[in-house]
Motif scaffolding. Structure first.
Motif, PDB file in Angstrom:
ATOM      1  N   MET A 416     -49.550  72.088  -3.239  1.00 63.38           N
ATOM      2  CA  MET A 416     -50.277  72.591  -2.080  1.00 63.38           C
ATOM      3  C   MET A 416     -51.418  71.661  -1.700  1.00 63.38           C
ATOM      4  O   MET A 416     -51.646  71.386  -0.507  1.00 63.38           O
ATOM      5  CB  MET A 416     -50.805  73.996  -2.385  1.00 63.38           C
ATOM      6  N   VAL A 417     -52.132  71.156  -2.713  1.00 63.00           N
ATOM      7  CA  VAL A 417     -53.238  70.232  -2.424  1.00 63.00           C
ATOM      8  C   VAL A 417     -52.706  68.940  -1.823  1.00 63.00           C
ATOM      9  O   VAL A 417     -53.302  68.360  -0.897  1.00 63.00           O
ATOM     10  CB  VAL A 417     -54.047  69.964  -3.709  1.00 63.00           C
ATOM     11  N   LEU A 418     -51.564  68.470  -2.360  1.00 63.06           N
ATOM     12  CA  LEU A 418     -50.989  67.237  -1.823  1.00 63.06           C
ATOM     13  C   LEU A 418     -50.617  67.410  -0.351  1.00 63.06           C
ATOM     14  O   LEU A 418     -50.889  66.530   0.484  1.00 63.06           O
ATOM     15  CB  LEU A 418     -49.758  66.853  -2.636  1.00 63.06           C
ATOM     16  N   TRP A 419     -49.998  68.568  -0.020  1.00 64.68           N
ATOM     17  CA  TRP A 419     -49.669  68.815   1.380  1.00 64.68           C
ATOM     18  C   TRP A 419     -50.935  68.913   2.226  1.00 64.68           C
ATOM     19  O   TRP A 419     -50.965  68.459   3.383  1.00 64.68           O
ATOM     20  CB  TRP A 419     -48.851  70.093   1.516  1.00 64.68           C
ATOM     21  N   ALA A 420     -51.966  69.519   1.653  1.00 58.30           N
ATOM     22  CA  ALA A 420     -53.227  69.612   2.396  1.00 58.30           C
ATOM     23  C   ALA A 420     -53.801  68.217   2.660  1.00 58.30           C
ATOM     24  O   ALA A 420     -54.305  67.930   3.756  1.00 58.30           O
ATOM     25  CB  ALA A 420     -54.231  70.461   1.613  1.00 58.30           C
ATOM     26  N   VAL A 421     -53.721  67.349   1.627  1.00 57.27           N
ATOM     27  CA  VAL A 421     -54.218  65.976   1.804  1.00 57.27           C
ATOM     28  C   VAL A 421     -53.423  65.261   2.879  1.00 57.27           C
ATOM     29  O   VAL A 421     -53.988  64.566   3.749  1.00 57.27           O
ATOM     30  CB  VAL A 421     -54.142  65.224   0.459  1.00 57.27           C
ATOM     31  N   LEU A 422     -52.079  65.432   2.832  1.00 49.11           N
ATOM     32  CA  LEU A 422     -51.242  64.786   3.850  1.00 49.11           C
ATOM     33  C   LEU A 422     -51.546  65.320   5.239  1.00 49.11           C
ATOM     34  O   LEU A 422     -51.565  64.566   6.228  1.00 49.11           O
ATOM     35  CB  LEU A 422     -49.769  65.001   3.511  1.00 49.11           C
ATOM     36  N   LEU A 423     -51.785  66.654   5.332  1.00 52.33           N
ATOM     37  CA  LEU A 423     -52.094  67.240   6.629  1.00 52.33           C
ATOM     38  C   LEU A 423     -53.417  66.718   7.173  1.00 52.33           C
ATOM     39  O   LEU A 423     -53.536  66.368   8.352  1.00 52.33           O
ATOM     40  CB  LEU A 423     -52.129  68.763   6.515  1.00 52.33           C
ATOM     41  N   VAL A 424     -54.420  66.656   6.267  1.00 56.01           N
ATOM     42  CA  VAL A 424     -55.720  66.126   6.702  1.00 56.01           C
ATOM     43  C   VAL A 424     -55.594  64.678   7.137  1.00 56.01           C
ATOM     44  O   VAL A 424     -56.162  64.245   8.147  1.00 56.01           O
ATOM     45  CB  VAL A 424     -56.746  66.278   5.567  1.00 56.01           C
ATOM     46  N   GLY A 425     -54.795  63.914   6.341  1.00 53.15           N
ATOM     47  CA  GLY A 425     -54.588  62.514   6.722  1.00 53.15           C
ATOM     48  C   GLY A 425     -53.917  62.392   8.076  1.00 53.15           C
ATOM     49  O   GLY A 425     -54.274  61.532   8.897  1.00 53.15           O
ATOM     50  N   ALA A 426     -52.909  63.267   8.299  1.00 52.42           N
ATOM     51  CA  ALA A 426     -52.210  63.224   9.587  1.00 52.42           C
ATOM     52  C   ALA A 426     -53.150  63.583  10.727  1.00 52.42           C
ATOM     53  O   ALA A 426     -53.107  62.981  11.811  1.00 52.42           O
ATOM     54  CB  ALA A 426     -51.023  64.177   9.556  1.00 52.42           C
ATOM     55  N   LEU A 427     -54.025  64.585  10.497  1.00 48.36           N
ATOM     56  CA  LEU A 427     -54.998  64.962  11.532  1.00 48.36           C
ATOM     57  C   LEU A 427     -55.979  63.832  11.810  1.00 48.36           C
ATOM     58  O   LEU A 427     -56.354  63.580  12.974  1.00 48.36           O
ATOM     59  CB  LEU A 427     -55.740  66.228  11.103  1.00 48.36           C
ATOM     60  N   LEU A 428     -56.392  63.141  10.731  1.00 45.30           N
ATOM     61  CA  LEU A 428     -57.321  62.019  10.926  1.00 45.30           C
ATOM     62  C   LEU A 428     -56.672  60.911  11.733  1.00 45.30           C
ATOM     63  O   LEU A 428     -57.284  60.330  12.637  1.00 45.30           O
ATOM     64  CB  LEU A 428     -57.776  61.483   9.571  1.00 45.30           C
ATOM     65  N   VAL A 429     -55.391  60.614  11.404  1.00 44.44           N
ATOM     66  CA  VAL A 429     -54.678  59.576  12.150  1.00 44.44           C
ATOM     67  C   VAL A 429     -54.515  60.000  13.609  1.00 44.44           C
ATOM     68  O   VAL A 429     -54.700  59.191  14.547  1.00 44.44           O
ATOM     69  CB  VAL A 429     -53.315  59.291  11.495  1.00 44.44           C
ATOM     70  N   ALA A 430     -54.140  61.297  13.805  1.00 46.49           N
ATOM     71  CA  ALA A 430     -53.975  61.773  15.177  1.00 46.49           C
ATOM     72  C   ALA A 430     -55.296  61.714  15.938  1.00 46.49           C
ATOM     73  O   ALA A 430     -55.350  61.316  17.118  1.00 46.49           O
ATOM     74  CB  ALA A 430     -53.439  63.202  15.168  1.00 46.49           C
ATOM     75  N   GLY A 431     -56.398  62.094  15.267  1.00 45.61           N
ATOM     76  CA  GLY A 431     -57.693  62.029  15.933  1.00 45.61           C
ATOM     77  C   GLY A 431     -58.089  60.604  16.272  1.00 45.61           C
ATOM     78  O   GLY A 431     -58.640  60.335  17.353  1.00 45.61           O
ATOM     79  N   LEU A 432     -57.776  59.689  15.332  1.00 48.70           N
ATOM     80  CA  LEU A 432     -58.095  58.282  15.609  1.00 48.70           C
ATOM     81  C   LEU A 432     -57.279  57.775  16.795  1.00 48.70           C
ATOM     82  O   LEU A 432     -57.792  57.045  17.658  1.00 48.70           O
ATOM     83  CB  LEU A 432     -57.805  57.453  14.360  1.00 48.70           C
ATOM     84  N   GLY A 433     -56.006  58.191  16.871  1.00 44.85           N
ATOM     85  CA  GLY A 433     -55.167  57.763  17.999  1.00 44.85           C
ATOM     86  C   GLY A 433     -55.669  58.314  19.320  1.00 44.85           C
ATOM     87  O   GLY A 433     -55.678  57.603  20.339  1.00 44.85           O
ATOM     88  N   LEU A 434     -56.074  59.591  19.313  1.00 46.28           N
ATOM     89  CA  LEU A 434     -56.600  60.180  20.541  1.00 46.28           C
ATOM     90  C   LEU A 434     -57.885  59.482  20.972  1.00 46.28           C
ATOM     91  O   LEU A 434     -58.138  59.282  22.176  1.00 46.28           O
ATOM     92  CB  LEU A 434     -56.846  61.676  20.334  1.00 46.28           C
ATOM     93  N   ASN A 435     -58.713  59.149  19.992  1.00 46.30           N
ATOM     94  CA  ASN A 435     -59.965  58.474  20.302  1.00 46.30           C
ATOM     95  C   ASN A 435     -59.707  57.113  20.927  1.00 46.30           C
ATOM     96  O   ASN A 435     -60.346  56.721  21.922  1.00 46.30           O
ATOM     97  CB  ASN A 435     -60.799  58.341  19.048  1.00 46.30           C
TER      98      ASN A 435
END
Length: 446
Positions: A416-435
């Motif tokens: 569960m933590v690993l999926w959470a880390v991957l999700l946070v990473g994906a959100l960070l990448v998506a936020g960086l792309g939007l920025n």
């Protein structure tokens, strides 16, 4: 992100040194012996075996007053040495073709009402002295369960012996089955030294044996054939028994469910009325596993007041839940009852921590930690003598801890933590792309 990954690595170790009572189904108060030796022992009861959930019984723990785990080792019951018992069998020298190639032994051999061979007709009697004996008929009909191992004795004053034989078995002198396809017998002497291998182990029991030389070797110096009473020698007399009632009957046999993690080592089949059936016993943990042969084929009978002895399992200490009994030959007159024999184990534990103590069992989340209690016991016996024994603790009344909730599969927090880390990473990448996309639009507008 580093903090999340560190949390994932630390989660499996958070339970160490913590109160484990919320992760165990039930417990029994433990009262150490008055002598209060540093090492204590407690014999496992049927109630304890019924409370164990894990297949290897690793969810059996000793806890102190704070719910902390104490060092403990599960130890099998001490073996009781039993001398092998041997019984002499009648045997006959026979010439001619191998069994199953034209001879009908029910015509060639005279038997009494009990099936014992009393005479061999003239054309199969021992040949002249010049002939070479190559076939031997052994009468084991006096043994209710047949014979599994035989030992040959020979004239020690004769020359060296080397012979390759095969053994077939029958219960009626008509139908034969292979019990030992190839075995070498050797007896050599040189001075006062002797090398002898004159025992044969057979794959299954039989009332009659047919020994045949494969290489034309002679066994004219044979003086006796003995059968080992293996059942009486290999099944301890102090077994405890669990009675299992058939849950269902399918074309594949009768199915039984064991109610605890008992270390099965022997089996008996009980059928109401007279019966004689050759059985095969298998077991498995659950429906996802394949059946494993545990005993047989062996002959189980009940004739008037005479019962067959218990049959040892091929492997001792089997804790499977599901058992299947199949009739290989013969048919019981009623539904069979399966009796599973076991020898109660004992749990050795170190007397430390805060009293009162308890024995706890039943968990899918925690298990007994490795501990050198057995090695410590050996050191104490070396120092104080083999008569030194651990204190004997007594068990109190069963108490419920977490109940069935402790048996539910644990949540995989690391996943569960690993999926959470991957999700946070994906959100960070998506936020960086939007920025970056927003900046690119602003530049185009300028």
């Amino acid at each position: 992100m580093k903090a999340l990954m560190l949390t994932a690595l630390l989660l499996p170790g958070l339970a160490l040194g913590q109160d484990l009572r919320e992760d165990l189904d039930r417990q029994w108060p433990l009262q150490p012996s008055a002598a209060a030796q540093a090492i204590q022992q407690v014999a496992l009861t049927p109630a304890v075996y019924a409370g164990i959930a894990r297949h290897d019984a690793s969810d059996l723990l000793v806890l102190d007053a704070n719910g902390l785990q104490l060092p403990a080792n599960l130890q099998a019951a001490a073996e009781q040495p039993m001398a092998a018992q041997w019984r002499s069998l009648p045997w006959f020298v026979l010439p001619g073709s191998p069994a199953g190639q034209g001879d009908d032994l029910s015509v060639l051999v005279r038997r009494d009402a009990h099936g014992r061979v009393t005479d061999v007709l003239n054309r199969l009697q021992a040949p002249a002295a010049s002939a070479t004996p190559t076939r031997w008929l052994v009468d084991a009909s006096a043994l209710p369960d047949g014979v599994r191992q035989i030992r040959l004795d020979w004239d020690r004053s004769s020359t060296a012996l080397q012979l390759v034989v095969q053994v077939e078995g029958s219960d009626d002198l008509r139908q034969w089955r292979m019990l030992q396809p190839r075995a070498e017998l050797v007896a050599v002497e040189q001075g006062d030294r002797q090398l002898a291998q004159m025992q044969l182990t057979l794959a299954g029991g039989a009332r009659y044996l047919w020994l045949q030389s494969l290489d034309g070797g002679q066994l004219s110096a044979l003086t006796a054939i003995q059968a080992r009473l293996s059942d009486a020698a290999s099944v301890p007399a102090d077994l405890q028994w669990r009675e299992l009632t058939a849950q269902s009957h399918t074309p594949d046999g009768w199915l039984f469910q064991l109610d605890g993690r008992y270390p099965g080592s022997a089996v008996r089949v009980v059928v109401e009325g007279n019966s004689a059936v050759r059985w095969r016993l298998s077991s498995r943990e659950d429906d996802r596993q394949t059946w494993q042969l545990r005993a047989g084929p062996w002959l189980s009978y009940q004739l008037d007041s005479t019962d067959s002895v218990a049959e040892p399992l091929l492997q001792a200490g089997v804790r499977d839940r599901q058992w299947r009994l199949q009739a290989e030959s013969g048919a019981p007159g009623a539904t069979p009852t399966l009796m599973l024999g076991y020898r109660p184990e004992r749990l050795l534990w170190m007397l430390q921590g805060t009293a009162p103590y308890s024995l706890a069992a039943g968990s899918s989340r925690v298990q007994r930690a490795a501990a050198p209690v057995n090695d410590t016991l050996l050191i104490m016996q070396q120092r104080h003598g083999p008569a030194w024994q651990p204190g004997v603790a007594s068990l109190g009344e069963e108490q419920v801890l977490a109940g069935p909730a402790a048996l539910r599969p644990p949540r995989d927090w690391s996943t569960m933590v690993l999926w959470a880390v991957l999700l946070v990473g994906a959100l960070l990448v998506a936020g960086l792309g939007l920025n970056l996309l927003r900046r690119h639009r602003d530049t185009d507008a300028d």
